[in-house]
Design a protein around this motif. Structure first.
Motif, PDB file in Angstrom:
ATOM      1  N   LYS A 191       0.868  -1.179   0.000  1.00 54.90           N
ATOM      2  CA  LYS A 191       0.000   0.000   0.000  1.00 54.90           C
ATOM      3  C   LYS A 191       0.905   1.229   0.000  1.00 54.90           C
ATOM      4  O   LYS A 191       1.758   1.385   0.886  1.00 54.90           O
ATOM      5  N   ILE A 192       0.724   2.090  -0.988  1.00 53.97           N
ATOM      6  CA  ILE A 192       1.577   3.276  -1.153  1.00 53.97           C
ATOM      7  C   ILE A 192       0.745   4.517  -0.854  1.00 53.97           C
ATOM      8  O   ILE A 192      -0.350   4.677  -1.404  1.00 53.97           O
ATOM      9  N   THR A 193       1.245   5.368   0.009  1.00 57.93           N
ATOM     10  CA  THR A 193       0.601   6.668   0.253  1.00 57.93           C
ATOM     11  C   THR A 193       1.651   7.764   0.085  1.00 57.93           C
ATOM     12  O   THR A 193       2.852   7.524   0.264  1.00 57.93           O
ATOM     13  N   LEU A 194       1.196   8.964  -0.288  1.00 56.64           N
ATOM     14  CA  LEU A 194       2.084  10.113  -0.481  1.00 56.64           C
ATOM     15  C   LEU A 194       1.781  11.165   0.587  1.00 56.64           C
ATOM     16  O   LEU A 194       0.622  11.525   0.798  1.00 56.64           O
ATOM     17  N   GLU A 195       2.829  11.611   1.266  1.00 56.01           N
ATOM     18  CA  GLU A 195       2.694  12.703   2.229  1.00 56.01           C
ATOM     19  C   GLU A 195       2.963  14.006   1.498  1.00 56.01           C
ATOM     20  O   GLU A 195       3.991  14.134   0.804  1.00 56.01           O
ATOM     21  N   THR A 196       2.057  14.982   1.616  1.00 57.76           N
ATOM     22  CA  THR A 196       2.221  16.255   0.897  1.00 57.76           C
ATOM     23  C   THR A 196       2.327  17.414   1.873  1.00 57.76           C
ATOM     24  O   THR A 196       1.796  17.371   2.990  1.00 57.76           O
ATOM     25  N   ASP A 197       3.019  18.421   1.401  1.00 55.80           N
ATOM     26  CA  ASP A 197       3.156  19.673   2.162  1.00 55.80           C
ATOM     27  C   ASP A 197       2.877  20.809   1.197  1.00 55.80           C
ATOM     28  O   ASP A 197       3.687  21.085   0.306  1.00 55.80           O
ATOM     29  N   ASP A 198       1.708  21.447   1.305  1.00 59.45           N
ATOM     30  CA  ASP A 198       1.271  22.488   0.365  1.00 59.45           C
ATOM     31  C   ASP A 198       1.303  21.991  -1.082  1.00 59.45           C
ATOM     32  O   ASP A 198       1.908  22.597  -1.969  1.00 59.45           O
ATOM     33  N   ASP A 199       0.670  20.848  -1.300  1.00 60.24           N
ATOM     34  CA  ASP A 199       0.565  20.241  -2.630  1.00 60.24           C
ATOM     35  C   ASP A 199       1.914  19.849  -3.236  1.00 60.24           C
ATOM     36  O   ASP A 199       2.009  19.596  -4.433  1.00 60.24           O
ATOM     37  N   VAL A 200       2.938  19.796  -2.409  1.00 61.80           N
ATOM     38  CA  VAL A 200       4.241  19.296  -2.853  1.00 61.80           C
ATOM     39  C   VAL A 200       4.513  18.008  -2.095  1.00 61.80           C
ATOM     40  O   VAL A 200       4.427  17.971  -0.860  1.00 61.80           O
ATOM     41  N   VAL A 201       4.816  16.933  -2.822  1.00 68.41           N
ATOM     42  CA  VAL A 201       5.031  15.631  -2.181  1.00 68.41           C
ATOM     43  C   VAL A 201       6.365  15.645  -1.448  1.00 68.41           C
ATOM     44  O   VAL A 201       7.404  16.019  -2.020  1.00 68.41           O
ATOM     45  N   SER A 202       6.324  15.249  -0.178  1.00 66.00           N
ATOM     46  CA  SER A 202       7.545  15.266   0.631  1.00 66.00           C
ATOM     47  C   SER A 202       8.043  13.868   0.977  1.00 66.00           C
ATOM     48  O   SER A 202       9.200  13.694   1.345  1.00 66.00           O
ATOM     49  N   GLU A 203       7.148  12.860   0.839  1.00 69.90           N
ATOM     50  CA  GLU A 203       7.534  11.535   1.319  1.00 69.90           C
ATOM     51  C   GLU A 203       6.658  10.468   0.668  1.00 69.90           C
ATOM     52  O   GLU A 203       5.451  10.669   0.457  1.00 69.90           O
ATOM     53  N   ILE A 204       7.272   9.329   0.302  1.00 65.05           N
ATOM     54  CA  ILE A 204       6.525   8.145  -0.133  1.00 65.05           C
ATOM     55  C   ILE A 204       6.525   7.160   1.019  1.00 65.05           C
ATOM     56  O   ILE A 204       7.583   6.865   1.586  1.00 65.05           O
ATOM     57  N   LYS A 205       5.363   6.603   1.352  1.00 66.17           N
ATOM     58  CA  LYS A 205       5.275   5.591   2.413  1.00 66.17           C
ATOM     59  C   LYS A 205       4.782   4.274   1.810  1.00 66.17           C
ATOM     60  O   LYS A 205       3.807   4.265   1.060  1.00 66.17           O
ATOM     61  N   LEU A 206       5.472   3.185   2.170  1.00 62.69           N
ATOM     62  CA  LEU A 206       5.097   1.850   1.708  1.00 62.69           C
ATOM     63  C   LEU A 206       4.791   0.986   2.906  1.00 62.69           C
ATOM     64  O   LEU A 206       5.472   1.067   3.932  1.00 62.69           O
TER      65      LEU A 206
END
Length: 1176
Positions: A260-275
């Protein structure tokens, strides 16, 4: 079909459009050179073609688009691409009538460019954008050293479709560090940050245009994996789930692990991929998350699965990996695979793909042959036993106090949903059982229990009727009972009952008719009718909706006739029509079948229209006649005149046929019982007559309860059984037995029917090597630990050695190229029991196998001869030679005794028994071996096969040898000179995959491009070569087309479109004619059936021609050119296309029938006849 984008909701910008116009369309890119847009038609349950645009030539071509497809997430545009150079974009819109429109294609070509994947980027309502994985090979193409090819980098290219200027521009291109295999679009606009996830070897990378920097995360690997450590890890497919508040991706690796992949965003800019590890399912080609919380997995090989997502995996203790975690370059995360936790298996869709080989045989002695299919790959391989018939679920079985002779179910009220009573009749008594949570005997039902029952049914709205030999018992809802007694010494012998009518036979010939009046009383019709012969059986149809009565009574007489009598009050019991029968009728059943889809369809007054197309929602009334010789007749009853017409015949079994009306899918169906039980029903616009895969039954009735809404209650000897049929429309039911490696071939032991299966896997370890490798890794774990961690390391090492992950779920470890694992398995196919296995050493691959009786062996035993390749590398093809192992088979096939091994300089690719000796194809050499004490003895050899022998067939003195790419060679063995002489060959090269002999001069050949051809030696060909004393020289001097002097001629050619893996001339049904049965790598089982008359051939040729024009293929291929893809189609007609006649519109059916000077009924009957003559 090469690519397909579905769920394309088009033109969401059209604010004024009604919500109902937001339809989903399917856009198909195929090898037809056309883009096709389809719309689902729920009324017809079919796909309708909305648009078809041509842009290139048909066929799988490198530069013709169709291989790749991408859609704009807002449904405004699609891009279709080729493997090389060409890409086309189409703009989608709606016209003033809100119909879908498609623009002219906009080119986005780039020469010398290969495309690997393509996806639509979610940019909200900005100009549509597409991302492509590409590689420019121009420099590499010009460099003969190959250095430039090593340096060439893959690029990620963004194409923008400018809706204002109406053209496509390459907006941005960037080289990639690792070689990527596919892209995943990230939600954009108001839902997410947009951009793409790039899945490459060992890494997952997020990229987007603008200020966004790349986010890179390694792909986690299994802890303590036996895989080759140098092997990279890639994702193979993905599914995206999005709601208004969140989104996530499910990505699957080659081993089947889903993350399962989720993306962490900061002001619509992706800061981190989580698996996060989610679950492990079989490797898939595609996955789809449904809005209802299900995950559909379209497996690469084997069955497809539907899972329910029980948990999203947020709250479990599974470690979460992140791109923000510090790791050295080249390092990765590790996880431990486990059984399903977040997914629950709900259903599976059977798939035979890939079929490696198959054989038709009756090993179970069931009269009807079974189809034994070896299919699957690696540890998910299976042997499947296919039987013609519907799968039966046994809901309950209970013993009865004696042997009953009949059973019925009745409802208390006509509008009740479920049945209230099961009535079981014995020779001298009647048992009444009430249906509730349990089935229990009751005595207060009003039925007479001290007499056998002839028939019972619900009468009127809330009454019941029981017919017994001495009279009729009418049971009212308030338990009042009215009885009609048989006059004098007469007794009731036969009866027929429906909701409002009762007909009985007194003493064999006299008919008495009762009808229910408005007050609910049964009234006898004043006049009785005397029939000219003894009445054997009777049938009444159900009362049509809105009518007072069923208008006709069918009566079967001992004089081999069936008569239709009118029940019209004006001329009651007067004869309407009669049909002569080949033998006496055993039972009759009147049913209404073949409803059309729409209840508002216009009335069809055309008498020539096929029976299934009647006025409104009414079907056609069919009289089913079960004969005492085991034949079932189905004939159409005219609802006005009572005439009988259009009789269809089918042999069901050796016993007289008994018929019972039941309900299936809220429609009437007929259960026919002979030596097998058959179900006649109407499903998906077609009549089906299919046996039940169940033991013989004697009597049955429909059954409905809370636990089983549509079932059957039946009796068999002294048991009462409640059965359910679920998979209507299925031709086969199957039993699957698991195998360990990919099956390659099998032989059936003639005396015991047991199967000897050769299983071989490339890139695999044998069990011994696996154990040794585990021990080695465990030792490394123990040695690597310090003194403080020694105990923990020993404990972990022991746990690792004892851990057994089932390979059919978690995949087998990939050992590396050039590593092979094989064994021979003896299987009892009836019970699925493996009797024993004979393992081979690591890197020995079984390439061929044959069961042979040697003349020189005096014991008369069978010998299993196995051709083995040693240290085989596939590309380039290198091996350390091969060997032929010989095993003596026990007479009961309960063990194999190893005899000896014979080394060969080439791989034995084909083996075959021949006149008490062995024919072996070792590389390109054809040899005859005989059995020796210490090894096989070479007796004869022919070195004139061009490349590599892949198949050998033998009949009489002739040998038919298939070369890997030069078709079949016809060889004569001259015993006196001990020579194998090629006397004829083929004029065309064919890459042979399977062959079978049809007769001494004729052979059927399948090739790897999906063609089937039949080659025959002309009468002028002779295999007698007396003119040359040496037997070799003259033929080669007189060679023709660089081959033998004589050539076979092509009788038939046909492009099947799938690689045929096995061919066999066999009979599929008892008493049927022989057909050519084939199975394909894609999982298809089919048959080529011979025409017995020129008239039939001409008829179907005309029908095929009309169907090509009236019902062309959905995706835009020209049918004739497709079936002639490699060789012009010759003397083969497409039966699948002809059978589509049954499902096209009635108007088209009528038009085709008129052009052929036939009625639609006659065409339907022809189609049914040719199918039932050879198959099912």
């Amino acid at each position: 079909m090469r690519s397909c984008a579905d769920g394309l909701s088009l033109d969401r910008r059209c604010k004024s459009a009604l919500l109902a116009l937001f339809l989903d369309y399917i856009v198909v890119g195929s090898d037809s050179g056309r883009i096709v847009i389809l719309e689902y038609n729920p009324g017809k349950n079919s796909l309708d073609k909305v648009h078809q645009e041509t842009f290139g030539k048909s066929g799988c071509r490198r530069i013709v688009p169709g291989q790749y497809f991408a859609i704009d997430p807002k449904g405004r545009a699609v891009m279709i691409g080729a493997v090389e150079k060409q890409k086309l974009a189409y703009i989608m819109n709606r016209d003033t009538q809100a119909r879908l429109t498609i623009s002219s294609p906009l080119e986005a070509h780039k020469s010398n460019t290969l495309t690997y994947h393509m996806v639509g980027v979610d940019v909200g309502f900005d100009n549509p954008m597409f991302a492509c994985l590409e590689i420019d090979y121009e420099e590499a193409d010009m460099d003969p050293t190959g250095d430039a090819a090593q340096r060439t980098q893959q690029t990620l290219t963004f194409y923008e479709l400018d809706l204002g200027l109406n053209h496509v521009v390459r907006k941005y291109s960037e080289p990639l560090e690792e070689h990527a295999n596919f892209l995943v679009s990230v939600p954009g606009g108001n839902d997410g940050p947009s951009g793409v996830l790039i899945c490459s070897e060992n890494y997952l990378t997020y990229k987007n245009l603008g200020d966004q920097h790349d986010i890179r995360c390694p792909i986690p690997r299994r802890r303590n994996d036996l895989d080759d450590p140098e092997r990279g890890m890639i994702f193979i497919c993905s599914a995206t789930h999005r709601t208004k508040s969140m989104y996530f991706f499910l990505l699957q690796t080659e081993q089947g692990d889903i993350f399962k992949i989720t993306l962490e965003t900061d002001d619509d800019v992706v800061s981190e991929i989580k698996l996060k590890y989610f679950d492990t399912v079989p490797p898939a080609t595609a996955m789809c998350v449904l809005k209802t919380g299900f995950l559909f997995v379209a497996s690469e090989f084997g069955n497809h699965y539907l899972y329910q997502i029980a948990h999203l995996g947020d709250d479990d203790d599974e470690p979460e990996f992140s791109s923000a975690m510090p790791l050295e370059e080249g390092e990765t995360f590790f996880f431990a695979p486990r059984t399903l936790k977040n997914l629950v298996l709900v259903d599976e869709l059977p798939s035979f793909a890939p079929i490696i080989t198959s054989q038709v045989a009756d090993l179970a002695n069931e009269d009807t042959p079974q189809l034994y299919v070896l299919c699957g790959r690696g540890p998910r391989s299976t042997l499947r036993v296919l039987r013609h018939g519907l799968e039966v679920s046994e809901m309950a079985v209970s013993e009865l106090p004696g042997n009953p002779n009949a059973v019925w179910t009745v409802k208390k009220r006509i509008d009740d949903e479920f049945d209230a009573y099961i009535i079981v009749s014995f020779v001298n008594a009647t048992l009444v059982l009430s249906i509730g949570e349990t089935v229990e005997e009751v005595t207060d039902s009003g039925f007479l229990g001290t007499t056998p029952t002839l028939c019972c049914a619900a009468l009127g709205d809330d009454a019941l009727v029981q017919v017994y030999p001495d009279g009729i018992r009418h049971i009212r809802s308030d338990k009042r009972v009215n009885e009609w007694k048989a006059p004098g010494k007469k007794s009731i012998t036969k009866c027929a009952v429906n909701q409002r009518q009762v007909v009985i036979t007194l003493s064999g010939r006299e008919l008495v008719y009762f009808e229910m009046d408005p007050t609910g009383e049964l009234n006898e019709y004043t006049e009785r009718s005397e029939m000219p012969a003894e009445i054997m059986c009777m049938a009444l149809g159900t009362v049509p909706e809105g009518e007072q009565r069923s208008w006709f009574l069918a009566v079967g007489l001992a004089d081999n006739t069936v008569r239709i009598l009118s029940l019209d009050p004006n001329n009651c019991l007067s004869p309407c029509s009669m049909q002569a029968l080949p033998s006496p009728a055993e039972s009759l059943c009147l049913v209404e079948m073949g409803h059309t889809e729409s209840s508002t369809a216009p009335a069809n007054t055309d008498e020539d229209a096929p029976p299934q197309r009647s006025a409104g929602n009414k079907g056609t009334i069919y009289l089913n006649i079960g004969l005492s010789n085991g034949v079932l007749l189905r004939t159409v009853l005219d609802p006005v005149s009572g005439d009988l017409a259009d009789t269809r015949t089918r042999y069901l079994g050796s016993r007289p046929v008994k018929l019972f009306r039941i309900k299936m899918q809220d429609a009437e169906a007929v259960l026919a019982m002979s030596s097998r039980t058959w179900l006649s029903y109407y499903h998906q616009n077609r009549f089906h007559l299919t046996p039940l895969s169940y033991e013989t039954l004697e009597y049955a009735s429909g059954f409905s309860s809370e636990q089983c809404s549509e079932g059957i209650v039946a009796i068999s000897t002294n048991t009462l059984r409640i059965l359910a049929l679920e998979k209507l429309g299925a031709v086969f039911n199957q039993v699957a037995f698991p195998l360990e490696y990919t099956p390659r071939t099998f032989a059936i032991h003639p005396d015991t029917g047991r199967m000897l299966i050769a299983e071989t896997d490339h890139n695999a370890y044998t069990d011994d090597t696996k154990t040794a490798r585990k021990e080695q890794m465990a030792d490394e774990m123990r040695c690597a630990a310090g003194d403080e961690e020694r105990e923990l390391a020993i404990e972990m090492a022991n746990a690792f050695i004892n851990e057994v992950l089932p390979e059919d779920v978690f995949s087998a470890p990939k050992a590396g190229l050039g590593l092979w694992a094989s064994h021979i398995r003896c299987l009892d196919a009836m019970h699925g029991q493996t009797m024993y296995t004979v393992p081979l050493k690591q890197n020995e691959a079984i390439m061929s196998m044959a069961l042979v009786k040697f003349s020189i062996a005096a014991d008369g035993r069978y010998y299993l001869v196995v051709g083995i390749a040693k240290d085989l590398q596939l590309n380039p093809r290198i091996s350390q030679g091969g060997c032929i192992d010989v095993y003596k088979v026990d007479p009961t096939c309960s063990s194999l005794e190893f005899m000896h091994r014979t080394e060969c300089e080439e791989i034995p690719g084909a083996l075959c028994g021949f006149q008490g000796r062995l024919l072996a194809g070792c590389g390109r050499m054809l040899r005859i071996y005989d059995l020796g004490k210490k090894k096989m003895l070479r007796k004869c050899e022919n070195k004139h096969i061009p490349y590599q022998i892949v198949n050998i067939q033998a009949m009489g003195h002739r040998v038919y040898v298939s070369d890997v790419q030069e078709s079949v060679f016809f060889i004569r063995y001259r015993r006196a000179e001990n020579q194998l002489i090629i006397f004829a060959d083929d004029t065309h090269p064919r890459w042979v995959t399977a062959t079978t002999l049809l007769d001494y001069d004729t052979i059927a050949i399948a090739d790897k491009f999906g063609n089937l051809s039949i080659q025959r030696l002309p009468h002028s060909v002779t295999d007698d070569v007396d003119e040359d004393p040496t037997g070799t020289k003259a033929l080669w001097d007189r060679g023709l087309l660089s081959g033998a002097s004589q050539k076979s001629e092509n009788i038939c050619s046909f492009h099947v479109g799938e690689i045929i893996m096995s061919l066999q001339k066999a009979t599929l049904i008892p008493g049927g004619s022989e057909a050519l049965i084939y199975s394909t790598l894609s999982g298809t089982v089919g048959a080529f059936v011979p025409f017995t008359s020129r008239e039939d051939y001409d008829f179907f040729q005309h029908l095929e021609m009309h169907m090509r024009n009236e019902n062309p293929p959905l995706c835009g291929r020209d049918h004739l050119s497709y079936r002639s893809s490699y060789y012009p189609v010759k003397n083969v007609l497409d039966g699948d296309l002809c059978e589509q006649y049954l499902s096209i519109d009635a108007a088209k059916q009528k038009s085709i029938a008129n052009d052929m000077f036939r009625t639609p009924n006659q065409i339907c009957k022809k189609l049914e006849d040719i199918r039932t003559r050879y198959a099912f």
